[in-house]
Design a protein around this motif. Structure first.
Motif, PDB file in Angstrom:
ATOM      1  N   TYR A  27       0.830  -1.209   0.000  1.00  0.00           N
ATOM      2  CA  TYR A  27       0.000   0.000   0.000  1.00  0.00           C
ATOM      3  C   TYR A  27       0.856   1.247   0.000  1.00  0.00           C
ATOM      4  CZ  TYR A  27       0.746  -0.065   5.133  1.00  0.00           C
ATOM      5  OH  TYR A  27       1.290  -0.089   6.398  1.00  0.00           O
ATOM      6  N   GLU A  28       0.222   2.376  -0.253  1.00  0.00           N
ATOM      7  CA  GLU A  28       0.901   3.670  -0.286  1.00  0.00           C
ATOM      8  C   GLU A  28       0.732   4.363   1.059  1.00  0.00           C
ATOM      9  OE1 GLU A  28       0.906   7.722  -3.074  1.00  0.00           O
ATOM     10  OE2 GLU A  28      -0.132   5.895  -3.743  1.00  0.00           O
ATOM     11  N   VAL A  29       1.787   5.033   1.496  1.00  0.00           N
ATOM     12  CA  VAL A  29       1.827   5.666   2.808  1.00  0.00           C
ATOM     13  C   VAL A  29       1.623   7.172   2.672  1.00  0.00           C
ATOM     14  CG1 VAL A  29       3.334   6.145   4.785  1.00  0.00           C
ATOM     15  CG2 VAL A  29       3.316   3.870   3.756  1.00  0.00           C
ATOM     16  N   SER A  30       0.848   7.749   3.596  1.00  0.00           N
ATOM     17  CA  SER A  30       0.516   9.170   3.492  1.00  0.00           C
ATOM     18  C   SER A  30       1.475  10.098   4.222  1.00  0.00           C
ATOM     19  CB  SER A  30      -0.908   9.415   4.024  1.00  0.00           C
ATOM     20  OG  SER A  30      -0.992   9.110   5.405  1.00  0.00           O
ATOM     21  N   GLU A  31       2.272   9.565   5.164  1.00  0.00           N
ATOM     22  CA  GLU A  31       3.174  10.432   5.913  1.00  0.00           C
ATOM     23  C   GLU A  31       4.327  10.932   5.044  1.00  0.00           C
ATOM     24  OE1 GLU A  31       0.418   9.458   8.387  1.00  0.00           O
ATOM     25  OE2 GLU A  31       1.582   7.929   7.383  1.00  0.00           O
ATOM     26  N   ALA A  32       5.050  11.909   5.558  1.00  0.00           N
ATOM     27  CA  ALA A  32       6.107  12.566   4.791  1.00  0.00           C
ATOM     28  C   ALA A  32       7.330  11.677   4.579  1.00  0.00           C
ATOM     29  CB  ALA A  32       6.532  13.863   5.480  1.00  0.00           C
ATOM     30  N   ASN A  33       7.542  10.720   5.472  1.00  0.00           N
ATOM     31  CA  ASN A  33       8.698   9.842   5.350  1.00  0.00           C
ATOM     32  C   ASN A  33       8.445   8.559   6.150  1.00  0.00           C
ATOM     33  OD1 ASN A  33       9.662  10.359   8.179  1.00  0.00           O
ATOM     34  ND2 ASN A  33       9.967  12.422   7.352  1.00  0.00           N
ATOM     35  N   PRO A  34       9.226   7.508   5.920  1.00  0.00           N
ATOM     36  CA  PRO A  34       9.003   6.242   6.632  1.00  0.00           C
ATOM     37  C   PRO A  34       9.086   6.378   8.148  1.00  0.00           C
ATOM     38  CG  PRO A  34      10.402   5.877   4.729  1.00  0.00           C
ATOM     39  CD  PRO A  34      10.261   7.354   4.871  1.00  0.00           C
ATOM     40  N   GLU A  35      10.013   7.180   8.630  1.00  0.00           N
ATOM     41  CA  GLU A  35      10.172   7.339  10.074  1.00  0.00           C
ATOM     42  C   GLU A  35       8.920   7.925  10.709  1.00  0.00           C
ATOM     43  OE1 GLU A  35      13.495   9.082  13.228  1.00  0.00           O
ATOM     44  OE2 GLU A  35      13.606   9.595  11.103  1.00  0.00           O
ATOM     45  N   ALA A  36       8.349   8.957  10.056  1.00  0.00           N
ATOM     46  CA  ALA A  36       7.121   9.566  10.571  1.00  0.00           C
ATOM     47  C   ALA A  36       5.963   8.583  10.525  1.00  0.00           C
ATOM     48  CB  ALA A  36       6.783  10.820   9.767  1.00  0.00           C
ATOM     49  N   VAL A  42      -3.744 -18.540  13.653  1.00  0.00           N
ATOM     50  CA  VAL A  42      -2.589 -19.389  13.370  1.00  0.00           C
ATOM     51  C   VAL A  42      -1.683 -19.516  14.597  1.00  0.00           C
ATOM     52  CG1 VAL A  42      -2.586 -18.780  10.926  1.00  0.00           C
ATOM     53  CG2 VAL A  42      -1.160 -17.469  12.530  1.00  0.00           C
ATOM     54  N   GLY A  43      -2.166 -19.086  15.752  1.00  0.00           N
ATOM     55  CA  GLY A  43      -1.292 -18.916  16.901  1.00  0.00           C
ATOM     56  C   GLY A  43      -0.764 -17.500  16.858  1.00  0.00           C
ATOM     57  N   THR A  44       0.496 -17.320  17.123  1.00  0.00           N
ATOM     58  CA  THR A  44       1.101 -15.991  17.063  1.00  0.00           C
ATOM     59  C   THR A  44       1.530 -15.670  15.635  1.00  0.00           C
ATOM     60  OG1 THR A  44       1.920 -16.193  19.327  1.00  0.00           O
ATOM     61  CG2 THR A  44       2.981 -14.538  17.938  1.00  0.00           C
ATOM     62  N   TRP A  45       1.153 -14.476  15.173  1.00  0.00           N
ATOM     63  CA  TRP A  45       1.587 -13.999  13.864  1.00  0.00           C
ATOM     64  C   TRP A  45       2.935 -13.295  13.989  1.00  0.00           C
ATOM     65  CZ3 TRP A  45      -0.720 -14.486   9.071  1.00  0.00           C
ATOM     66  CH2 TRP A  45      -2.024 -14.997   9.057  1.00  0.00           C
ATOM     67  N   HIS A  46       3.773 -13.475  12.975  1.00  0.00           N
ATOM     68  CA  HIS A  46       5.051 -12.761  12.878  1.00  0.00           C
ATOM     69  C   HIS A  46       5.004 -11.882  11.642  1.00  0.00           C
ATOM     70  CE1 HIS A  46       9.356 -12.550  11.429  1.00  0.00           C
ATOM     71  NE2 HIS A  46       9.393 -11.920  12.596  1.00  0.00           N
ATOM     72  N   VAL A  47       5.393 -10.605  11.806  1.00  0.00           N
ATOM     73  CA  VAL A  47       5.238  -9.626  10.725  1.00  0.00           C
ATOM     74  C   VAL A  47       6.514  -8.814  10.541  1.00  0.00           C
ATOM     75  CG1 VAL A  47       3.851  -7.713   9.845  1.00  0.00           C
ATOM     76  CG2 VAL A  47       2.788  -9.427  11.346  1.00  0.00           C
ATOM     77  N   TYR A  48       6.919  -8.664   9.277  1.00  0.00           N
ATOM     78  CA  TYR A  48       7.909  -7.661   8.877  1.00  0.00           C
ATOM     79  C   TYR A  48       7.172  -6.615   8.048  1.00  0.00           C
ATOM     80  CZ  TYR A  48      12.133 -10.326  10.129  1.00  0.00           C
ATOM     81  OH  TYR A  48      13.134 -10.994  10.798  1.00  0.00           O
ATOM     82  N   ASP A  49       7.290  -5.359   8.438  1.00  0.00           N
ATOM     83  CA  ASP A  49       6.609  -4.253   7.763  1.00  0.00           C
ATOM     84  C   ASP A  49       7.662  -3.225   7.388  1.00  0.00           C
ATOM     85  OD1 ASP A  49       5.197  -1.941   7.118  1.00  0.00           O
ATOM     86  OD2 ASP A  49       3.708  -2.195   8.699  1.00  0.00           O
ATOM     87  N   GLU A  50       7.926  -3.074   6.092  1.00  0.00           N
ATOM     88  CA  GLU A  50       8.935  -2.114   5.637  1.00  0.00           C
ATOM     89  C   GLU A  50       8.270  -0.980   4.869  1.00  0.00           C
ATOM     90  OE1 GLU A  50      13.181  -2.034   3.226  1.00  0.00           O
ATOM     91  OE2 GLU A  50      12.581  -3.758   4.423  1.00  0.00           O
ATOM     92  N   ALA A  98       4.559   0.823   1.487  1.00  0.00           N
ATOM     93  CA  ALA A  98       4.789  -0.185   2.520  1.00  0.00           C
ATOM     94  C   ALA A  98       4.597  -1.562   1.908  1.00  0.00           C
ATOM     95  CB  ALA A  98       3.816   0.010   3.686  1.00  0.00           C
ATOM     96  N   LEU A  99       5.490  -2.473   2.241  1.00  0.00           N
ATOM     97  CA  LEU A  99       5.337  -3.884   1.952  1.00  0.00           C
ATOM     98  C   LEU A  99       5.460  -4.614   3.276  1.00  0.00           C
ATOM     99  CD1 LEU A  99       6.082  -2.847  -0.965  1.00  0.00           C
ATOM    100  CD2 LEU A  99       7.115  -5.093  -1.327  1.00  0.00           C
ATOM    101  N   ALA A 100       4.485  -5.463   3.563  1.00  0.00           N
ATOM    102  CA  ALA A 100       4.473  -6.181   4.837  1.00  0.00           C
ATOM    103  C   ALA A 100       4.252  -7.666   4.584  1.00  0.00           C
ATOM    104  CB  ALA A 100       3.388  -5.629   5.758  1.00  0.00           C
ATOM    105  N   THR A 122      11.854  -9.514   1.364  1.00  0.00           N
ATOM    106  CA  THR A 122      12.999  -9.033   0.594  1.00  0.00           C
ATOM    107  C   THR A 122      12.886  -9.374  -0.889  1.00  0.00           C
ATOM    108  OG1 THR A 122      14.262 -11.014   1.251  1.00  0.00           O
ATOM    109  CG2 THR A 122      14.573  -9.014   2.561  1.00  0.00           C
ATOM    110  N   THR A 123      12.271 -10.501  -1.208  1.00  0.00           N
ATOM    111  CA  THR A 123      12.055 -10.825  -2.619  1.00  0.00           C
ATOM    112  C   THR A 123      11.068  -9.844  -3.249  1.00  0.00           C
ATOM    113  OG1 THR A 123      12.500 -13.166  -2.200  1.00  0.00           O
ATOM    114  CG2 THR A 123      11.360 -12.616  -4.248  1.00  0.00           C
ATOM    115  N   ALA A 124       9.982  -9.566  -2.543  1.00  0.00           N
ATOM    116  CA  ALA A 124       9.006  -8.596  -3.053  1.00  0.00           C
ATOM    117  C   ALA A 124       9.646  -7.224  -3.238  1.00  0.00           C
ATOM    118  CB  ALA A 124       7.824  -8.504  -2.091  1.00  0.00           C
ATOM    119  N   LEU A 125      10.449  -6.803  -2.271  1.00  0.00           N
ATOM    120  CA  LEU A 125      11.100  -5.494  -2.358  1.00  0.00           C
ATOM    121  C   LEU A 125      12.086  -5.427  -3.507  1.00  0.00           C
ATOM    122  CD1 LEU A 125      11.753  -4.904   1.443  1.00  0.00           C
ATOM    123  CD2 LEU A 125      10.439  -3.379  -0.031  1.00  0.00           C
ATOM    124  N   ALA A 126      12.827  -6.501  -3.730  1.00  0.00           N
ATOM    125  CA  ALA A 126      13.839  -6.508  -4.784  1.00  0.00           C
ATOM    126  C   ALA A 126      13.226  -6.314  -6.163  1.00  0.00           C
ATOM    127  CB  ALA A 126      14.627  -7.814  -4.738  1.00  0.00           C
TER     128      ALA A 126
END
Length: 214
Positions: free
Chosen positions: A98-107, A154-162, A173-175, A192-196
């Motif tokens: 998805y597309e992010v509305s904030e000015a930068n990733p940190e924000a 599924v029990g506990t979910w594990h997420v990477y959100d970049e 954002a890709l998560a 990382t494959t999706a991002l590449a």
């Protein structure tokens, strides 16, 4: 669900089979390997993503590499393109774009991690890493959750959100989501494959990763 700044206004429209040749791109975005993990970043060939993945040109305009046989669904957003979810056949793994509305990733992550934003039940932050390196600007959040909205138990979910600045100057954002019980490398590989191979709407990314406006 980590849809902070995409302001989701509905539920998935239902899965439809992910198909090649739909639309936001053409070849991998130029980006540097993330220094934040010990797992290697996949190194796709110039002509094709790794075995088991296919290039998907999405109707929202971007291109990304997704596992073969996954389904696609969308959620309306009040900002930018619709939120796109790719899911495994058993629905226990998900890639979200998805597309992010904030000015930068940190924000963007500052807002998501603040008290202003509701979190999934059982949310536990594992790491937030700034990935800025040369011409790449981005940050990656790793977390656990007991439940993810619209997804099975599924029990506990594990997420990477970049969240990162793409070659068009916009922030996306890709998560990657999956069960924590089977280890965490599969979510990292998915991300990382999706991002590449990610290329944003309106750009023509050649196999070397260089991009130009269409």
């Amino acid at each position: 669900m980590s849809l902070v700044l995409a302001l989701v206004v509905g539920k998935d429209d239902g899965d439809d089979r992910s198909q090649k040749g739909q639309g936001h791109t053409s070849a991998p975005v130029t980006r540097r390997p993330s220094p934040a993990t010990s797992s290697p970043t996949p190194s796709p060939s110039p002509s094709a993503p790794p075995a088991g993945y296919e290039l998907h040109d999405d109707r929202e305009g971007f291109r990304v590499a997704v596992p073969e046989g996954w389904t696609r669904a969308t959620v309306p957003s009040e900002y930018g393109m619709a939120v796109v979810n790719f899911r495994s056949p058993d629905r226990e793994r998900r890639l979200q774009v998805y597309e992010v509305s904030e000015a930068n990733p940190e924000a963007s992550f500052d807002l998501y991690l603040s008290d202003q934003t509701a979190k999934p039940r059982g949310f536990k932050e594992l790491a937030l890493t700034k990935l800025d390196d040369g011409d790449f600007t981005g940050s990656r959040l790793e977390y656990l959750a007991d439940t993810i909205r619209n997804e099975p138990e599924v029990g506990t979910w594990h997420v990477y959100d970049e969240r990162f600045v793409a070659v068009d100057g916009k922030i996306y954002a890709l998560a990657a989501y999956g069960p924590d019980a089977d280890g965490r490398k599969d979510e990292l590989d998915l991300l990382t494959t999706a991002l590449a191979w990610f290329c944003p709407p309106g750009m023509n990314c050649d196999p070397s990763g260089n991009a130009a406006l269409d």
